[in-house]
Design a protein around this motif. Structure first.
Motif, PDB file in Angstrom:
ATOM      1  N   UNK A 198      34.861  -4.189  73.702  1.00 22.62           N
ATOM      2  CA  UNK A 198      35.401  -3.296  73.801  1.00 22.62           C
ATOM      3  C   UNK A 198      36.722  -2.084  73.611  1.00 22.62           C
ATOM      4  N   UNK A 199      37.085  -2.534  72.161  1.00 23.30           N
ATOM      5  CA  UNK A 199      38.076  -1.228  71.413  1.00 23.30           C
ATOM      6  C   UNK A 199      37.026  -0.917  70.716  1.00 23.30           C
ATOM      7  N   UNK A 200      36.022  -0.714  70.000  1.00 28.36           N
ATOM      8  CA  UNK A 200      35.154   0.477  70.508  1.00 28.36           C
ATOM      9  C   UNK A 200      34.670   1.307  70.998  1.00 28.36           C
ATOM     10  N   UNK A 201      34.443   0.842  72.351  1.00 31.36           N
ATOM     11  CA  UNK A 201      34.190   1.819  73.969  1.00 31.36           C
ATOM     12  C   UNK A 201      35.451   2.227  73.824  1.00 31.36           C
ATOM     13  N   UNK A 202      36.488   2.207  73.451  1.00 27.73           N
ATOM     14  CA  UNK A 202      37.949   2.452  74.345  1.00 27.73           C
ATOM     15  C   UNK A 202      38.402   3.501  73.093  1.00 27.73           C
ATOM     16  N   UNK A 203      37.144   3.135  71.573  1.00 27.67           N
ATOM     17  CA  UNK A 203      37.412   4.206  70.289  1.00 27.67           C
ATOM     18  C   UNK A 203      38.923   3.764  70.515  1.00 27.67           C
ATOM     19  N   UNK A 204      39.136   2.551  69.683  1.00 29.61           N
ATOM     20  CA  UNK A 204      40.853   1.529  69.765  1.00 29.61           C
ATOM     21  C   UNK A 204      40.824   1.232  68.533  1.00 29.61           C
ATOM     22  N   UNK A 205      40.499   1.242  67.957  1.00 34.58           N
ATOM     23  CA  UNK A 205      40.090   0.038  66.740  1.00 34.58           C
ATOM     24  C   UNK A 205      40.808   1.006  65.413  1.00 34.58           C
ATOM     25  N   UNK A 206      41.170  -0.360  64.545  1.00 37.46           N
ATOM     26  CA  UNK A 206      42.621   0.294  63.924  1.00 37.46           C
ATOM     27  C   UNK A 206      41.525  -0.183  62.736  1.00 37.46           C
ATOM     28  N   UNK A 207      42.254   0.138  61.214  1.00 39.93           N
ATOM     29  CA  UNK A 207      41.234   0.293  60.211  1.00 39.93           C
ATOM     30  C   UNK A 207      41.307  -1.593  60.103  1.00 39.93           C
ATOM     31  N   UNK A 208      42.647  -2.593  59.829  1.00 40.34           N
ATOM     32  CA  UNK A 208      41.939  -3.641  59.805  1.00 40.34           C
ATOM     33  C   UNK A 208      41.974  -4.395  60.578  1.00 40.34           C
ATOM     34  N   UNK A 209      40.732  -4.632  61.118  1.00 41.55           N
ATOM     35  CA  UNK A 209      40.513  -5.258  62.490  1.00 41.55           C
ATOM     36  C   UNK A 209      40.939  -6.686  62.926  1.00 41.55           C
ATOM     37  N   UNK A 210      41.913  -6.928  63.557  1.00 36.94           N
ATOM     38  CA  UNK A 210      42.855  -8.255  63.636  1.00 36.94           C
ATOM     39  C   UNK A 210      42.210  -9.845  64.966  1.00 36.94           C
ATOM     40  N   UNK A 211      40.978 -10.116  64.254  1.00 36.73           N
ATOM     41  CA  UNK A 211      40.713 -11.027  64.637  1.00 36.73           C
ATOM     42  C   UNK A 211      40.810 -12.413  63.349  1.00 36.73           C
ATOM     43  N   UNK A 212      41.060 -13.145  64.821  1.00 33.64           N
ATOM     44  CA  UNK A 212      41.688 -14.572  64.676  1.00 33.64           C
ATOM     45  C   UNK A 212      39.997 -15.604  64.328  1.00 33.64           C
ATOM     46  N   UNK A 213      40.882 -16.861  63.445  1.00 34.21           N
ATOM     47  CA  UNK A 213      40.156 -17.473  63.392  1.00 34.21           C
ATOM     48  C   UNK A 213      39.043 -17.551  62.545  1.00 34.21           C
ATOM     49  N   UNK A 214      38.045 -18.167  61.701  1.00 38.54           N
ATOM     50  CA  UNK A 214      37.942 -18.093  60.384  1.00 38.54           C
ATOM     51  C   UNK A 214      36.179 -17.338  60.930  1.00 38.54           C
ATOM     52  N   UNK A 215      36.077 -16.277  61.431  1.00 37.63           N
ATOM     53  CA  UNK A 215      35.172 -15.341  61.455  1.00 37.63           C
ATOM     54  C   UNK A 215      35.935 -14.261  60.267  1.00 37.63           C
ATOM     55  N   UNK A 216      34.855 -13.643  60.150  1.00 36.22           N
ATOM     56  CA  UNK A 216      35.042 -12.467  59.492  1.00 36.22           C
ATOM     57  C   UNK A 216      33.753 -10.960  59.974  1.00 36.22           C
ATOM     58  N   UNK A 217      34.490  -9.370  60.930  1.00 32.77           N
ATOM     59  CA  UNK A 217      34.178  -8.584  61.925  1.00 32.77           C
ATOM     60  C   UNK A 217      33.209  -7.721  61.192  1.00 32.77           C
ATOM     61  N   UNK A 218      32.420  -6.780  60.907  1.00 36.50           N
ATOM     62  CA  UNK A 218      31.841  -5.870  60.492  1.00 36.50           C
ATOM     63  C   UNK A 218      31.557  -4.528  61.388  1.00 36.50           C
ATOM     64  N   UNK A 219      32.105  -3.020  61.586  1.00 37.54           N
ATOM     65  CA  UNK A 219      31.739  -3.016  63.013  1.00 37.54           C
ATOM     66  C   UNK A 219      30.824  -1.555  62.435  1.00 37.54           C
TER      67      UNK A 219
END
Length: 462
Positions: A44-65
């Motif tokens: 959803x953030x990608x579709x709105x072009x609102x991605x910050x430099x550091x993705x705010x992800x909660x929990x023990x997860x890692x995300x890459x775009x």
């Protein structure tokens, strides 16, 4: 028991495998649901072009775009911002919907990672979102489950095997008692007294009986059935011994008499009155012939068993039958009361003729001046009666006279009386025809009345 234990082991092993697979599948679904929810929020953030430099992800997860060429554009705080977590070939397969387990050292973690890819459009082009989550908890849970199963499996199998052994032993112990009882009966020639450690239903000791367990189960019913069978066999053996002894006694008398006469004639030589000897021998021979015929008839009727022949014989008209039988006897003293209507029954004509003849012989032998032979209808049965005015039979002896070789007039001459088989033959033949016979007092006046009840045919034969 071995088959049961093998089946138990196979069942528990299969159940354990299914449990581990089901738990693994459930945990994987839970992890996939969690990482897919994270991927959707990032999409959803990608579709709105609102991605910050550091993705705010909660929990023990890692995300890459990633962009279309596989370069990392954005990453979460713990994610690698230079190297994708998936290799190019794995990335191509992930974009097609496949999910991977990869080593955690790719992101500097221990254990394995569950990686899910989600392709989503953006104003700058197509983007691929990779979400990785550690499955250390899943692996730890499965390891604990396997350990518990490995530790619990042998004691459980052994415990259940011991329990099954005890249960089967308790269930088969009465069978062993029955076997031992049967062995004792066979070793003792057919007689024993039930006892031992096995409790008996009803208590007490019984001759030639197997131990009956107190439990009301199939073994109890088997023991009762076997005891009933043993009782019938013992009764049959007793009847056979009694029959052989009585038959031997009855056969010995005419044979001894014939031998005596021949020995005396041999000693007298020319002084022997051979016509008188021949007459006496003929009487004994006839008596012996009648006795043998009666014994053979009783043997045949005894083999037929239960009365199952009613309706299988020929139609017989009882009025005509009693008239035929009465012709053999002088009138008087014999008189016939013919029925007012035809009385049809089903049976063997010779056997029915023998029934009436035996009753008539017995009545004529003991009558003083009168014997009445009659037939009439009695409900669903036809009745044949033979009445004489003789001394009769006491009520206490009327059942006993139907037993083989029973004679109440033991003092009669050998040529005047029978061997005590006539009424026994009557009862056997009547039983084979599904009827009944009984003795009552004659009315009016003194004497004896013999009644035979036979089933009536529902329709008269054409």
């Amino acid at each position: 028991m071995l088959i049961a234990v093998c089946g138990l082991v196979a069942g528990l092993a299969l159940g354990s495998v299914v449990l581990v697979i089901a738990l693994r599948y459930g945990l994987e679904r839970s992890v996939d649901s969690e990482v897919l929810a994270t991927a959707d929020s990032v999409a959803q953030m990608v579709a709105q072009d609102e991605l910050p430099e550091v993705l705010p992800i909660a929990g023990a997860q890692e995300v890459q775009v990633l962009d279309a060429q596989g370069h990392v554009l954005f990453a979460s705080a713990g994610g690698d911002r230079l190297v994708p977590v998936l290799r190019p070939d794995e990335l191509a397969a992930a974009r097609r919907g496949e999910r991977f387990y990869v080593n955690g050292n790719r992101l500097g973690q221990s254990g394995q990672l569950r990686v899910v890819a989600l392709v989503t459009p953006s104003p700058q082009g197509e983007r691929t979102i990779l979400v990785a989550k550690s499955v250390a908890d899943l692996t730890r849970s499965l390891r604990v489950l396997r350990t518990v199963l490995w530790l619990a499996f042998p004691p459980l199998v052994i415990g259940l095997a011991v329990l099954a052994w005890r249960v089967l032993g308790a269930a088969l112990r009465p069978v062993e008692a029955l076997r031992l009882g049967a062995e004792e009966i066979a070793a003792g020639g057919g007689t024993r007294r039930a006892g031992g450690d096995t409790r008996l239903a009803g208590g007490g000791a019984q001759a030639e009986q197997l131990p009956v367990p107190v439990s009301r189960d199939e073994i109890h019913r088997l023991a009762v059935t076997l005891n009933d069978m043993l009782g019938r066999l013992a009764a049959a053996r007793a009847r056979q011994r009694e029959f052989i002894a009585d038959a031997a006694h009855e056969l010995r008398s005419p044979l001894a008499n014939m031998r005596t006469q021949l020995e005396v004639a041999q000693q007298l030589g020319d002084q022997t009155d051979w016509p008188a000897v021949a007459s006496d021998l003929l009487i004994d021979t006839q008596r012996l012939s009648r006795l043998v015929d009666d014994l053979l008839l009783l043997a045949r009727t005894s083999e037929l068993g239960a009365p199952e022949r009613t309706g299988d014989g020929e139609p017989v008209e009882l009025g005509e039958l009693i008239c035929q039988v009465a012709k053999r006897y002088p009138s008087p003293p014999v008189s016939v009361v013919r029925p007012a209507e035809p009385l049809w029954t089903s049976g063997e004509p010779d056997a029915l003729h023998r029934i009436v003849t035996n009753l008539m012989d017995n009545a004529v032998r003991h009558a003083r001046s009168r014997v009445v032979l009659a037939a009439d209808r009695e409900g669903a049965y036809h009745r044949v009666t033979v009445t004489d005015d003789g001394p009769g039979i006491p009520a206490a002896d009327r059942e006993r006279v139907f037993q083989r070789f029973t004679r109440l007039d033991d003092a009669r001459a050998r040529d005047a009386g029978g061997a005590g088989l006539g009424l026994a033959i009557v009862r056997e033949l009547v039983r084979q025809h599904g009827g009944e016979v009984r003795l009552t007092d004659a009315h009016p006046g003194p004497g004896l009345r013999a009644e035979v009840r036979l089933a009536a045919l529902t329709t008269s034969p054409q």
